[in-house]
Design an enzyme around this catalytic site. Structure first.
Site, PDB file in Angstrom:
ATOM      1  CG  LEU A  80      -1.870  -1.257   1.220  1.00  0.00           C
ATOM      2  CD1 LEU A  80      -2.780  -1.225   2.427  1.00  0.00           C
ATOM      3  CD2 LEU A  80      -2.691  -1.361  -0.055  1.00  0.00           C
ATOM      4  CB  CYS A  81       4.408   1.608  -0.260  1.00  0.00           C
ATOM      5  SG  CYS A  81       5.609   2.696   0.395  1.00  0.00           S
ATOM      6  CG  HIS A  82       1.092   6.655  -2.092  1.00  0.00           C
ATOM      7  ND1 HIS A  82       0.814   6.449  -0.763  1.00  0.00           N
ATOM      8  CD2 HIS A  82      -0.091   6.954  -2.669  1.00  0.00           C
ATOM      9  CE1 HIS A  82      -0.478   6.617  -0.550  1.00  0.00           C
ATOM     10  NE2 HIS A  82      -1.059   6.922  -1.693  1.00  0.00           N
ATOM     11  CG  MET A  98       6.730   2.429   4.344  1.00  0.00           C
ATOM     12  SD  MET A  98       7.127   1.486   5.829  1.00  0.00           S
ATOM     13  CE  MET A  98       7.748  -0.026   5.110  1.00  0.00           C
ATOM     14  CD  GLU A  99       9.349   5.379  -0.085  1.00  0.00           C
ATOM     15  OE1 GLU A  99       9.104   5.689   1.100  1.00  0.00           O
ATOM     16  OE2 GLU A  99       8.460   5.146  -0.914  1.00  0.00           O
ATOM     17  CG  ASP A 102      24.294 -12.212  -2.069  1.00  0.00           C
ATOM     18  OD1 ASP A 102      24.183 -13.450  -2.035  1.00  0.00           O
ATOM     19  OD2 ASP A 102      24.613 -11.571  -3.088  1.00  0.00           O
TER      20      ASP A 102
END
Lengths: 274, 152
Positions: free
Chosen positions: A76-78, A114-115, A129
């Site tokens: 639901l992130c823009h 969120m970014e 990794d």
């Protein structure tokens, strides 16, 4: 009551918040995380002796790419036109491991938390990794928002434990985090009181409620409770301001009132209803 | 008849008044006060208000306030309804209604309840205007209005 899940609609279903009517403003967010590893792995990472090559440069690019693709990962992130993404690393021999910081900026209608969190987390995964050939026991941990500025909900900054030594700082952040009961280090069975904050005071402290063990207080009074909170975090000095009111078990109370385990104490500014 | 309510939805003054009276004919006076959201306070351009409260304590404070008014002015009925959540200018915020035998007691009791509510019930207003959000501060005039009801 005042905080709701904006990603749920009136029926409790997930929906994307319509931000079309929100004003464009300058927003920034800083997130951090860390990768704990064996001391020998850290030495090889710093000296460039790992099979996949330059670990930090690769992880940095991965973090930047991840920030740009956050909207594809978080449902639901823009989608945001990021104006800047910066990834910084700190080698911490005491951990031992790598501290990761991700900063994102945007001129937009919605925040970049969120970014920043996604960037920090993917930078950590890339570190893993790049190093896993020599150390599979590495741990990615403490992914968290450090601060955000701009937007309707205003600025926010994580509170740090005031008395923690640098080596313990990140560990004790969870305990010093004032935001919720779950983050509190107090064991549920310990004799404690519940402290709640309302209105402007709650916003300033970034804290709805906190649990305080009776053993933290010199005496069992509200006055001693305030001192215990201030010792925990200097921001609680706001409770000493002249017009802060206090209630004990939902009745107005004086500071010398005696406390018992399980009591609910509330601090709030002068009331303004009617 | 005593009604205490904290609610997000509006209220129907007429319905509250008739529930207050309940067909009684000994209640010769009824006074009600309705508080509404203004579009200005300390600064102009208030677009909306958000009202927060302390659930549990708010109801207890209003209940005690109603009981005190009933005892002091021999009220036959009292209703206190306060809205919370987001409200716009012109919206009704609060209703205080009292019924008793004579008008003087009814006017006084109604004023007592709203004066005390404003300084004792744990509600807080946040104003939303073009300049941003701002928590409303207390007014000295409200404190004085409440203090004058102290019984000596």
């Amino acid at each position: 009551m005042s905080r709701t899940f904006t990603h749920l609609n009136a029926r409790g279903e997930a929906h994307m918040v319509d931000v079309g009517d929100k004003p464009v403003s300058h927003r920034e967010a800083l997130a951090s995380a860390r990768v704990r590893m064996a001391a020998e792995t850290l030495v090889r990472l710093v000296e460039g002796g790992l099979p996949k090559g330059d670990v930090l440069a690769t992880a940095r690019i991965a973090g930047i790419q991840a920030a740009k693709r956050t909207a594809e990962l978080i449902p639901l992130c823009h989608t945001l036109p990021l104006s800047s993404v910066r990834i910084d690393f700190d080698i911490d021999p005491a951990l031992p491991g790598v501290l990761v910081e991700a900063r994102c900026r945007v001129e937009g209608r919605t925040g970049v938390e969120m970014e920043a969190l996604t960037a920090a987390s993917v930078a950590c995964l890339t570190l893993y990794d790049m190093c896993k050939a020599v150390d599979k026991g590495m741990v990615v941990e403490a992914l968290q928002l450090e601060r955000k500025t701009g937007g309707k909900s205003g600025d926010w900054q994580r509170m740090q434990a005031s008395d923690a030594s640098p080596g313990q700082a990140a560990e004790s952040t969870a305990a010093a985090e004032l935001g919720d009961e779950e983050g509190d280090a107090v064991a549920p069975q310990a004799a404690s009181v519940r402290v709640r904050f309302f209105a402007e005071l709650r916003e300033r402290l970034q804290c709805d409620s906190v649990s305080v063990p009776m053993t933290d207080m010199d005496t069992t009074t509200i006055f001693a409770l305030k001192q215990a909170l201030i010792a925990r975090d200097p921001r609680f000095a706001a409770l000493d301001e002249p017009r802060v009111l206090c209630a004990l078990n939902r009745r107005m109370s004086k500071l010398d009132a005696s406390l018992s385990p399980g009591d609910e104490i509330a601090f709030f500014p002068p009331v303004t209803g009617g | 008849m005593k009604t205490i309510a904290i609610q997000t939805e509006g209220f129907d003054l007429g319905a509250v008044e008739s529930s207050l009276i309940q067909g009684r004919s000994d209640l010769g006076a009824m006074v009600s006060f309705v508080g509404r959201v203004r579009d200005f306070s300390d600064r102009p351009g208030v677009r909306a208000l958000t009202l927060e409260h302390y659930p549990g304590m708010t109801e207890a404070v209003l209940d005690a306030l109603a009981d005190e008014a009933v005892a002091r002015w021999r009220l036959g009925g009292v209703a206190i309804i306060h809205r919370v959540g987001r409200l716009s200018p012109g919206d009704e915020i609060v209703l205080v209604a009292v019924a008793c035998a004579h008008r003087k007691a009814a006017f006084e009791a109604c004023e007592f309840i709203i004066d005390r509510l404003k300084t004792q019930a744990p509600f807080w207003k946040k104003e939303h205007s073009d300049e941003g959000d701002r928590w409303v501060g207390e007014r000295m005039s409200d404190r004085w209005a409440s203090e004058r009801w102290e019984e000596s």
